[in-house]
Design an enzyme around this catalytic site. Structure first.
Site, mmCIF file in Angstrom:
data_model
loop_
_atom_site.group_PDB
_atom_site.id
_atom_site.type_symbol
_atom_site.label_atom_id
_atom_site.label_comp_id
_atom_site.label_asym_id
_atom_site.label_seq_id
_atom_site.Cartn_x
_atom_site.Cartn_y
_atom_site.Cartn_z
ATOM 1 N N ASP A 265 -11.790 0.382 1.839
ATOM 2 C CA ASP A 265 -10.913 0.632 2.982
ATOM 3 C C ASP A 265 -11.704 0.832 4.279
ATOM 4 O OD1 ASP A 265 -8.483 1.027 4.158
ATOM 5 O OD2 ASP A 265 -7.911 2.750 2.920
ATOM 6 N N GLU B 290 -7.665 2.138 -3.382
ATOM 7 C CA GLU B 290 -8.349 1.971 -2.092
ATOM 8 C C GLU B 290 -9.275 3.153 -1.881
ATOM 9 O OE1 GLU B 290 -5.943 1.119 1.310
ATOM 10 O OE2 GLU B 290 -4.916 -0.556 0.329
ATOM 11 N N ASN C 30 -4.261 4.949 -2.279
ATOM 12 C CA ASN C 30 -5.432 5.524 -1.616
ATOM 13 C C ASN C 30 -5.976 6.682 -2.449
ATOM 14 O OD1 ASN C 30 -5.656 4.213 1.191
ATOM 15 N ND2 ASN C 30 -3.466 4.673 0.985
ATOM 16 N N GLU D 89 -6.125 -4.974 8.441
ATOM 17 C CA GLU D 89 -5.215 -3.824 8.612
ATOM 18 C C GLU D 89 -4.671 -3.807 10.029
ATOM 19 O OE1 GLU D 89 -7.805 -0.398 7.835
ATOM 20 O OE2 GLU D 89 -6.521 0.018 6.116
ATOM 21 N N GLU E 33 0.867 -1.180 0.000
ATOM 22 C CA GLU E 33 0.000 0.000 0.000
ATOM 23 C C GLU E 33 0.896 1.219 0.000
ATOM 24 O OE1 GLU E 33 -2.704 0.461 3.336
ATOM 25 O OE2 GLU E 33 -3.500 2.338 2.526
HETATM 26 P P1 C2E Z 1 -5.352 4.138 5.726
HETATM 27 O O1 C2E Z 1 -5.581 4.109 4.253
HETATM 28 O O2 C2E Z 1 -6.284 3.361 6.547
HETATM 29 O O3 C2E Z 1 -3.865 3.685 5.952
HETATM 30 C C1 C2E Z 1 -3.469 2.831 6.930
HETATM 31 C C2 C2E Z 1 -2.895 3.616 8.043
HETATM 32 O O4 C2E Z 1 -2.590 2.709 9.110
HETATM 33 C C3 C2E Z 1 -1.554 4.229 7.657
HETATM 34 O O5 C2E Z 1 -1.417 5.415 8.380
HETATM 35 C C4 C2E Z 1 -0.553 3.223 8.168
HETATM 36 O O6 C2E Z 1 0.717 3.768 8.440
HETATM 37 C C5 C2E Z 1 -1.222 2.781 9.444
HETATM 38 N N1 C2E Z 1 -0.796 1.460 9.864
HETATM 39 C C6 C2E Z 1 -0.443 0.413 9.086
HETATM 40 N N2 C2E Z 1 -0.136 -0.659 9.856
HETATM 41 C C7 C2E Z 1 -0.306 -0.275 11.128
HETATM 42 C C8 C2E Z 1 -0.140 -0.956 12.387
HETATM 43 O O7 C2E Z 1 0.221 -2.100 12.478
HETATM 44 N N3 C2E Z 1 -0.396 -0.262 13.532
HETATM 45 C C9 C2E Z 1 -0.793 1.050 13.469
HETATM 46 N N4 C2E Z 1 -1.020 1.688 14.614
HETATM 47 N N5 C2E Z 1 -0.937 1.726 12.280
HETATM 48 C C10 C2E Z 1 -0.705 1.028 11.147
HETATM 49 P P2 C2E Z 1 -0.910 6.672 7.690
HETATM 50 O O8 C2E Z 1 0.162 6.338 6.718
HETATM 51 O O9 C2E Z 1 -0.617 7.663 8.765
HETATM 52 O O10 C2E Z 1 -2.138 7.138 6.874
HETATM 53 C C11 C2E Z 1 -3.276 7.586 7.470
HETATM 54 C C12 C2E Z 1 -4.372 7.759 6.505
HETATM 55 O O11 C2E Z 1 -4.063 8.812 5.606
HETATM 56 C C13 C2E Z 1 -4.599 6.599 5.581
HETATM 57 O O12 C2E Z 1 -5.385 5.655 6.250
HETATM 58 C C14 C2E Z 1 -5.299 7.188 4.461
HETATM 59 O O13 C2E Z 1 -6.636 7.379 4.732
HETATM 60 C C15 C2E Z 1 -4.612 8.527 4.382
HETATM 61 N N6 C2E Z 1 -3.577 8.447 3.370
HETATM 62 C C16 C2E Z 1 -2.284 8.044 3.499
HETATM 63 N N7 C2E Z 1 -1.661 8.124 2.320
HETATM 64 C C17 C2E Z 1 -2.558 8.553 1.424
HETATM 65 C C18 C2E Z 1 -2.516 8.830 0.035
HETATM 66 O O14 C2E Z 1 -1.496 8.640 -0.653
HETATM 67 N N8 C2E Z 1 -3.651 9.302 -0.546
HETATM 68 C C19 C2E Z 1 -4.770 9.480 0.175
HETATM 69 N N9 C2E Z 1 -5.841 9.968 -0.453
HETATM 70 N N10 C2E Z 1 -4.858 9.233 1.455
HETATM 71 C C20 C2E Z 1 -3.757 8.763 2.088
HETATM 72 CA CA CA Z 2 -7.454 1.678 6.232
HETATM 73 CA CA CA Z 3 -5.645 2.581 2.795
#
Ligand code: C2E
Ligand code: CA
Ligand code: CA
Length: 706
Positions: A605, A575, A543, A662, A484
């Protein structure tokens, strides 16, 4: 015209001789003869003579009598009369002749050269008189023309002359002035020229203006100009511009003279222009200009009386959609109807304005407290919420409102407006709340957001972003199933900013579209590179936010980039969250349909947190669903979470979807999920999201270990 000479003698032979002599003139003349004084007078009636040569002694009427008669008539007394007489030497007779109008004498017997030279002189005089006469005729004609022109201009400009007798104070009006006062065209038989301006004016105006005119007389200089209005005799409102000036002769006031100009039409045109400047043509409500002007005085009055006032901004929600879907005509009808409904609610203390396309403002004066204002807001909302029916279509619209209070929130109109606007945008953000009162915290939040927005813009321009990749692992085989892509903002000044913080902001401001395109390209390029470097396909999940999905060009953009970097659809997955399916206009569904058509994988998602609607699931039929981290976190401790995960997996499998868990952080979770038949795991247990280089080395390490 040949000059004519009249010769008069009672002796025909004399006439013949005289006529013969006159042929010696070097000028052509017409000689007409008369046998008597009375016949001479008849000839004078018939012809215009340059000169009369007459005998003195004649029976009945002698030359003197004839000349005396000519002398009495204005038309004839100019004709020179030369007496031909033997009695020339007689002093008494000569005087009598001169007083009768004789200009000269010629003695008998006539000496030819005397006759010719005297006649020639008078002919010359006649010629000159003729020239002068012609000039005069011409001048008179021109004066007459000019006068007519002037009268016409005055009539067109509706200007009339006006004078006041300083002794009697009687008014004298020109024909045009009279016509103005009577309200009739010039020359109309109804024009009553005994009217005066003073009798038309109201008592108050009359006393004032004529008082000023009297002062003008006393002050001995200057002019007085004034505007006045009255009802004409035929009941029309008439506006006039008047001016008077005192006329003096030898320091003595002789006349008070001036003009009266009918400016009713101009006044009316000015009123219309002024009305249009201050009103909105569609709704006839006062417009933004009026708002600014009137709000200023309302605020000043409220301040002076120590009272309170509220400014309310009403912005229709998604009114652009009404325009797009139902057309501008219907949208206009709706706006006019909304204006009408709101206007019905207005009391004498409330004023409604149309301040923008779909924006209204209300100023509420003399308010006691915010509760009262809120009640007004509710009633306006109700008026707007009532359904509209046009051409068989039922349309409804909602509104977002913002309220600011004077003096609590702001001290001047501009700040009140800004505060109300801020409160309004807060209402816009929250679909559940229709109106908001302004508060200080609001402006601070707004300030912070504005700053962040600018920073984000800056970051997009300089590209302070990087994609991190987090692997997804097949829970059965432990194979790497894909990654991802997760965005990171690493700002040289701000440091690390998490996507949870800036993605929502970018969505609100629309910046997500630029950023989103960058993400897609970056992720597709990574997928292409890995295919080469690793010799296998590592699908990249991207995403895509709701705002991006709304854009109908998204599928084309994907296609274009995929073509450019030369990758196949199986290498990319998108996603999306369930909220993307909530869009009521179906644009998002259409985009998703096309993405699916392109054979891109679609993952739903954060499943389990939002609506978790089976209907959504069925209608979208994504290729996979991702169970939200919150369920996985408690899967070992909370049986109901485990149960929910179990159910989701069952349903998804029934619909032939892959299930991804996730936030897998522990091996126990992996095992449990495996028992529940979950397909894929993603989480810190395997790897945190990593920059590309780190991900590749993790990949090699992982591949080696398994
Ligand atoms: P999401 O799509 O649900 O992404 C998963 C989030 O969970 C990611 O946070 C990831 O770092 C985190 N995560 C993954 N494995 C674990 C784990 O084992 N434990 C915990 N505590 N967290 C875990 P992240 O990277 O901070 O992203 C947060 C949200 O921001 C994403 O949720 C998504 O909605 C958005 N996002 C991130 N990158 C993009 C992107 O390129 N485009 C868009 N539109 N949204 C993004
Ligand atoms: Ca997610
Ligand atoms: Ca995601």
């Amino acid at each position: 015209m040949v000059p004519k000479i009249l010769i008069v003698d009672d002796v025909p032979a004399n006439l013949v001789a005289l006529k013969a002599l006159l042929r010696g003139l070097d000028k052509e003349v017409e000689v007409i003869s008369a046998n008597s004084g009375s016949e001479a007078l008849e000839k004078v009636l018939e012809h215009e003579f340059a000169l009369i040569l007459t005998d003195v002694q004649m029976p009945e009427m002698d030359g003197f009598e004839m000349a005396a008669i000519l002398q009495e008539h204005d038309e004839w007394n100019q004709i020179p009369v030369i007496f031909i007489t033997a009695a020339y030497k007689d002093e008494q007779n000569r005087d009598r002749g001169y007083s009768a109008g004789a200009v000269d004498y010629i003695q008998k017997p006539i000496e030819e050269h005397v006759l010719l030279s005297k006649t020639a002189i008078f002919l010359k005089l006649y010629e000159q008189r003729q020239i002068i006469k012609n000039i005069n005729v011409d001048l008179e004609k021109r004066v007459a023309e000019r006068t007519a022109e002037l009268l016409q201009t005055q009539a067109m400009a509706k200007i009339g002359g006006w004078s006041i007798n300083p002794q009697t104070w009687e008014e004298n009006l020109s024909e045009q002035a009279c016509a103005i006062i009577c309200g009739v065209p010039i020359g109309d038989p109804d024009c009553n020229c005994n009217s005066s301006l003073s009798e038309m004016l109201s008592e108050e105006d009359r006393e004032y203006h004529f008082g000023r005119i009297r002062e003008l007389v006393d002050s001995v200089d200057g002019q007085y100009e004034f505007l006045a209005e009255f009802t004409t005799k035929n009941d029309q409102m008439c506006h006039v511009f008047c001016n008077v000036e005192c006329m003096y002769e030898n320091g003595k006031l002789v006349d008070i003279r001036g003009i009266i100009q009918d400016i009713t039409e101009r006044q009316r045109a000015e009123e219309i222009i002024q009305y249009l400047e201050m009103h909105d043509a569609l709704t006839t409500l006062p417009n933004r200009n009026s708002f600014h002007e009137q709000a200023l005085s309302y605020v000043a009055d409220t301040r002076a009386m120590g009272e309170q006032l509220a400014v309310m901004l009403i912005d229709l929600d998604k009114f652009k959609d009404v325009n797009d879907v139902h057309g501008q005509a219907v949208a206009d009808l709706m706006l006019a109807e909304i204006a009408r409904r709101l206007n019905e609610k207005m009391t004498q203390y409330e004023t409604l304005y149309r301040v923008g396309g779909d924006e209204f403002a209300v100023v509420l004066r003399g308010i006691e407290n915010a509760v009262e204002v809120a009640q007004h807001a509710e009633s306006y909302l109700q008026a707007i919420a009532e359904e509209f029916v046009y051409f068989g279509d039922t349309i409804s619209v909602s509104a977002s409102m913002g309220i600011s209070l004077f003096p609590q929130d702001a001290d001047d109109v501009d700040s009140l407006m800004k505060s109300a606007d801020l409160a309004m945008s807060r209402s816009k953000e929250d679909p559940g709340i229709a109106y908001n009162f302004y508060d200080k915290e609001m402006s601070q939040t707004f300030q912070r957001r504005k700053e962040q927005e600018i920073r984000l813009h800056h970051a997009i321009e300089r590209n302070f972003f990087e994609l991190y990749y987090q692997p997804k692992i097949n829970l059965k085989t432990n194979e790497i199933q894909g990654v991802e892509a997760l965005i990171r903002w690493n700002d040289p000044e701000l440091g690390f900013v998490g996507p949870d913080e800036f993605i929502p902001l970018a969505e609100e401001t629309g910046q997500i579209r630029d950023l989103g395109r960058w993400i897609i390209r970056e992720a597709c390029e990574a997928a292409a590179r890995w295919k080469k470097e690793l010799g296998r396909t590592v699908p990249v999940a991207i995403n895509i936010s709701v705002e991006q999905i709304k854009c109908p060009k998204l599928p084309d953009f994907f296609q274009k980039v995929m073509n450019e970097v030369n990758i196949t659809p199986d290498m990319i997955e998108v996603e999306i969250t369930e909220t993307a399916l909530l869009d009521d206009r179906g644009e998002s569904r259409e985009t998703l349909r096309r993405l699916k058509e392109m054979d891109l994988g679609i993952a739903l998602d954060d499943f389990g947190t939002g609506y978790s609607s089976l209907t959504h699931l069925k209608s979208l039929l994504p290729s996979s669903i991702k169970i939200d981290r919150s369920f996985i976190q408690n899967i070992m401790t909370d049986p109901s979470d485990a149960h929910i995960a179990d159910m989701i997996i069952c349903v998804a499998h029934n619909l032939k979807m892959t299930v991804i868990a996730e936030g897998v952080e522990e091996i126990e979770q992996c095992d449990r999920l495996n028992e529940l038949n979950c397909d894929i795991g993603q989480g810190y247990f395997y790897s945190k999201p990593l920059p590309e280089a780190d991900f590749l080395s993790w990949y090699h390490d992982y591949a080696k270990a398994s």
